[in-house]
Design an enzyme around this catalytic site. Structure first.
Site, PDB file in Angstrom:
ATOM      1  N   HIS A 221      45.899  46.660  37.507  1.00 34.15           N
ATOM      2  CA  HIS A 221      46.203  45.188  37.916  1.00 34.15           C
ATOM      3  C   HIS A 221      46.229  45.690  39.654  1.00 34.15           C
ATOM      4  O   HIS A 221      46.846  45.007  39.882  1.00 34.15           O
ATOM      5  CB  HIS A 221      47.319  44.789  37.468  1.00 34.15           C
ATOM      6  CG  HIS A 221      47.325  44.191  36.619  1.00 34.15           C
ATOM      7  ND1 HIS A 221      48.173  42.330  37.012  1.00 34.15           N
ATOM      8  CD2 HIS A 221      46.466  43.107  35.764  1.00 34.15           C
ATOM      9  CE1 HIS A 221      48.126  40.991  36.464  1.00 34.15           C
ATOM     10  NE2 HIS A 221      47.317  41.197  35.933  1.00 34.15           N
TER      11      HIS A 221
ATOM     12  N   HIS B  53      35.066  41.814  33.953  1.00 34.51           N
ATOM     13  CA  HIS B  53      36.893  42.346  33.763  1.00 34.51           C
ATOM     14  C   HIS B  53      36.711  42.238  32.107  1.00 34.51           C
ATOM     15  O   HIS B  53      37.019  43.334  31.357  1.00 34.51           O
ATOM     16  CB  HIS B  53      37.472  41.464  35.027  1.00 34.51           C
ATOM     17  CG  HIS B  53      39.114  41.776  34.268  1.00 34.51           C
ATOM     18  ND1 HIS B  53      39.274  43.057  34.656  1.00 34.51           N
ATOM     19  CD2 HIS B  53      39.660  41.878  33.083  1.00 34.51           C
ATOM     20  CE1 HIS B  53      40.762  42.657  34.465  1.00 34.51           C
ATOM     21  NE2 HIS B  53      40.836  42.953  33.128  1.00 34.51           N
TER      22      HIS B  53
END
Lengths: 726, 229
Positions: free
Chosen positions: A88, A42
């Site tokens: 998300h 990430h």
């Protein structure tokens, strides 16, 4: 350190060896945690970086490309648009309301960190099949979460897309995009240049929420995913609103050296990135960090992903001025550290040094992988005549318009405040949303696009199409497309076929972005979108932003005037492979997706923009999912004026003409058809009269006309009915 | 005419209403921070929409205790016109300037859309630009707009002609189906006894500019300017 502990932190044995060589010793637990989040997929883009570098990122309009919190494009008159899209996905699947809400909060912080006032939010949502037991709950929670956050902050949510597909049953996608406005002489960056400068923490207090969120977002889901709920952060939009106002007030003074929001990996990534870009070290005293809970360890504080926090490096001696602003807005303000010339991140807690690590190595020595990849064999093109015809065109139209794929998303966007700030010129439901640049006669158009079923069939063509469709949707409002942000959602990159999807989509995006001079200025990569080994369809969501130089000259999709001619611009091939017609009506997904001819795309779009600006057309809509008849129906429903389709005497079967998804096409309504035909022909753009506006039905030759009200009730009915049934 | 817009932490329609006021007045209203003790001398006080204090505890409950509200209430009682829009309406009920409460929408969802409103009376400074019975299109955007008061209060309010606007359909019919939030008797806006305090859930400032797709909100601001200049 035991191998188990290392592996729990998502580090491979080789990566841990590298940690040992960087430090020259065993890491402390806090240091291990810091490496773990900084080197997570990430934060480090370790599997994707090598490919992302191939995308075009420059152009005369680009002020700042990828690498900062968000991308920046010039919109003239000393102003710029700052925007980014971010995923998300994992948190939203576990806890849909808070996951989606904090996604919105995070993307807005990325934008106002750079000095912009957020002016428009968009989102691209992908859910599982409607009949999957979790889908309703997830739709309900995600939509409420997006609204709950954006509405409270007071930034209009003006557009986006919603899809249903069984490929997302175990892993939904929530991609949030934010567009902000700033003055080009007041842009703020994250490089903490200078030694001995105060490092200031502002915003909410730090709690234990979200610890290891970045690591979670870099792993697949399994049966125990619900146990990961504590890694989902909790949002406080009220604090975000105060933080926006306080930061913008602070930015109006000349006292900020650098500023960065604490997003994924919180205090760790913000301090490492700021120090690395500034070429300095940071000494942080964690005892100064405002905490929500007692007894938090250094490990927890460094890894917390508590929301609504920012890190600021100030000019020396300006602490009191800054503190007064944050006190006015009732936000925490604490000097937590100082910049140094050591090049090291030194974290002290209760008098002990908990971490002492070289910043450059942490930031730059993140592993970078060129993972093996394989592209699928491109599927064969299916000829229009080889796709079964329906019994009736209008019956098929009714089915498509009332299907989960094409039905109205009103149930969703009526839960979003899409008008606050008083500049929403084009509300949700059209090709692209348009907001006025406050106090001017300029407009910003924004859209989110990708067709995952095309990407799954042929990643290169799908990547090309996603960028082209974003460009087309902006063009259809009359905007000059400026640049894009990408949100790359894929499965596990360690599998060559998934990595191949990624590589293929990037290649297609690169071609289209280059051909359309539509560079990528920001983005986000979300990998490991899998549950128990089942990956999502490849979903490179493209967020496009364009500029309307004069809002007196823009278009929307609604038919407004009876007796006008409907014209189709762009080549017709009747391409039905991977179409919604095939998916919904024939219940199969076969063949190659429709090809995008980038040269034709550009030529056609440029003409459409000219036609809008010289007032030649009263309505414009691009032809996308569902094809021509669906596009005409959407225009009719938007304006409450019907349409009569003319006889089709072209070479394709009539159902391929009606439902084919050939790219690069627009429908325009005009009373000046002769002139438009002449101009199109002069530019070598295929053009055809397809019908006429008027009445209160959609009619096709030889079939009973469909009343608009019937179509409207099918179109508007599906989603509210679905959400309230059972 | 002098107007003051009160800004609370979490207000988010303060700028929007200031834009509409400026368009009508030809000059900017004063933006007054909630922490101030006094409202500057004003012909009109506006409590704007938004989420004061995040709507935490209850919409408007905390902002009702902001320092400025003491003076707002005092000035309202002395006859200074006060316009409370959306969250401002919550503040008016929380401070007792208007009766009743605004509960969560019957659908339990936030709703943002244009609605039709019937102008019940036009003999106030707020509404002279409309005709009685006129049907206007104004957006709503709220989670808590479901007006409730007990039957006796509602009867009294009707008897005193204090309903300002009611939700209706495009033809002006007041049926239950078009009531967007479950409000008792389709009440969208309400006056105080003297018609100088108006609370309304819809946002007239959102459709007061042709570029935004309508101007039905504009006459309210023009009426105020004509009456108070």
């Amino acid at each position: 350190m035991t191998p188990e502990l290392v592996s729990e932190h998502g580090l491979s044995a080789e990566e841990y060896e590298q940690v040992l060589s960087i430090l020259g010793r065993e890491p402390s637990i806090t240091e291990l945690g810091i490496f773990s989040v900084m080197w997570s997929e990430h934060c480090s883009y370790k599997s994707s970086k090598v490919w992302l570098k191939t995308l075009p990122t420059t152009g005369p309009q680009v002020i700042c490309g990828p690498g900062e919190n968000a991308g920046i494009v010039d919109i003239g008159d000393g102003q710029c648009a700052i925007f980014k899209m971010e995923s998300h996905n994992h948190p939203s699947f576990i806890e849909p309301y808070q996951g989606a809400a904090t996604g919105v909060g995070g993307i807005m912080r990325d934008v106002f960190t750079m000095g912009a006032r957020p002016v428009a939010n968009l989102n691209a949502l992908r859910f599982g099949a409607p009949d999957h037991p979790k889908t309703r709950h997830l739709v309900s929670g995600v939509v409420a979460g997006i609204g709950g956050y954006g509405n409270c902050v007071g930034v209009p949510t003006v557009g986006g897309e919603v899809n249903f597909d069984p490929g997302y049953n175990g892993n939904i996608l929530v991609n949030a995009m934010c567009v902000g406005l700033a003055d080009t002489d007041r842009i703020f960056y994250s490089a903490a240049r200078g030694v001995g400068l105060p490092v200031v923490y502002v915003g909410s207090k730090t709690g234990r929420d979200g610890i290891h969120g970045a690591t979670m977002a870099s792993a697949e889901f399994d049966d125990d995913s619900d146990e990961k709920r504590p890694t989902v952060q909790v949002g406080d939009p009220f604090t975000e609103k105060l933080l926006i106002e306080a930061c913008l007030e602070l930015m109006a003074r000349d006292i900020i050296i650098a500023i960065q929001d604490m997003g994924a990996a919180g205090l760790t990534s913000s301090s490492v990135e700021m120090a690395d870009k500034g070429g300095v070290g940071f000494d942080l005293d964690l005892n100064k960090v405002p905490c929500r809970e007692e007894g938090m360890s250094a490990y927890e504080m460094m890894l917390s992903e508590s929301q609504e926090r920012m890190l600021i490096v100030l000019k020396p001696g300006s602490e009191d001025k800054a503190r007064a602003i944050f006190q006015k807005w009732e936000l925490d303000f604490a000097v937590v550290g100082v910049t140094t010339d050591t090049g090291r991140l030194i974290v002290t807690h209760n008098g002990h040094i908990e971490a002492d690590m070289p910043v450059k190595a942490l930031a730059d020595s993140a592993p970078e992988y060129k993972r093996p990849w394989t592209l699928p064999e491109p599927p064969a093109v299916i000829l229009p005549r080889d796709v079964a015809a329906p019994d009736s065109l209008t019956g098929t139209l009714e089915t498509l318009m009332g299907s989960p794929h094409l039905c109205s998303r009103r149930w969703v966007w009526e839960q979003y405040d899409h008008m606050v700030m008083g500049d929403t010129l084009r509300r949700p439901g059209g090709d692209a949303a348009v907001v006025r640049v406050h106090g001017t006669t300029k407009g910003l158009a924004a859209t989110c696009d990708v067709t995952p079923r095309y990407c799954a069939a042929d990643p290169v063509e799908g990547g090309r199409q996603a960028v082209a469709e974003a460009w087309r949707n902006l063009t259809a409002t009359g905007a000059d497309p400026l640049a894009i942000t990408d949100c790359m959602n894929f499965g596990n990159p360690e599998r060559p076929e998934i990595m191949g999807q990624f590589v293929g989509c990037i290649e297609g995006m690169r071609e289209a972005a280059e051909a359309l001079q539509f560079p990528v200025v920001s983005g986000n990569v979300s990998l490991y979108n899998e549950t128990k080994g089942a990956a999502i369809p490849p979903t490179p969501a493209i967020g496009g932003v364009g500029l309307i130089p004069d809002i007196a000259h823009m278009a929307d999709i609604s038919l407004k005037i009876e007796g006008e001619t409907l014209l189709l611009l762009g080549a017709e091939r009747g391409h039905l492979g991977q179409s919604l017609y095939m998916d919904v009506i024939l219940e199969k997904r076969e063949g190659a997706p429709p090809p995008v001819d980038l040269a034709a795309e550009r030529k056609t779009g440029d003409l459409v923009r000219e036609l809008i600006r010289d007032g030649s057309v009263s309505a414009v809509h691009d032809v996308s999912d569902g094809g021509l008849l669906v596009a005409v129906s959407e225009m009719a429903l938007a304006g409450g004026v019907g349409a009569a389709m003319g006889e089709y005497d072209g070479p394709q079967p009539v159902h391929a003409m009606a439902f084919g998804e050939d790219q690069g096409r627009y429908i325009v309504a005009s009373s000046r058809s002769g002139e438009i035909i002449a101009r199109a022909k002069a530019s070598g753009i295929p053009v055809r009269i397809i019908g006429e506006t008027g009445g209160d039905t959609i009619s096709v030759p030889g079939e009973e006309p469909v009343p608009l009200e019937k179509l409207r009730s099918l179109h508007e009915g599906w989603l509210p009915h679905y959400m309230t049934s059972r | 005419m002098k107007a003051s817009v009160i800004v609370f932490p979490g207000s988010n329609c303060d700028r929007d209403v200031a834009v509409s006021l400026e368009a009508a007045m030809g000059k900017k209203p004063a933006m007054v921070w909630h922490g101030e003790a006094d409202v500057p001398a004003s012909d009109l006080i506006v409590l704007p929409g938004g989420f004061s204090y995040g709507d935490y505890l209850r919409s408007g409950a905390m902002a009702a205790h902001s320092p400025i509200m003491r003076d707002v209430v005092a000035k309202a009682r002395k006859g200074t016109p006060v316009l409370g829009i959306c969250n401002g309406f919550h503040l008016l009920t929380e401070t007792g300037l208007l009766p009743g409460v605004l509960m969560r929408n019957a659908s339990l969802k936030f709703i943002c859309k244009d609605v039709w409103l019937k102008v019940v009376r036009n003999d106030t400074d707020f509404a002279r630009g409309y005709a009685p019975g006129e049907v206007i299109r104004i957006p709503i955007a709220h989670h808590d707009g479901n007006y409730f008061a007990d039957e006796d209060t509602l009867d009294r309010l009707e008897g005193e002609n204090r309903v300002a606007f009611r939700y209706c359909d495009a033809s002006g019919a007041l049926n239950g189906d078009i009531n967007p939030n479950g409000s008792q008797r389709n009440i969208a806006g309400l006056y105080n006894e003297t018609g100088t305090v108006l609370g309304l859930m819809p946002h007239p400032e959102r459709l007061a500019d042709p570029a935004l797709g309508g101007t039905d909100g504009r006459p309210m601001f023009d009426s105020l300017v004509r009456a108070l200049h």
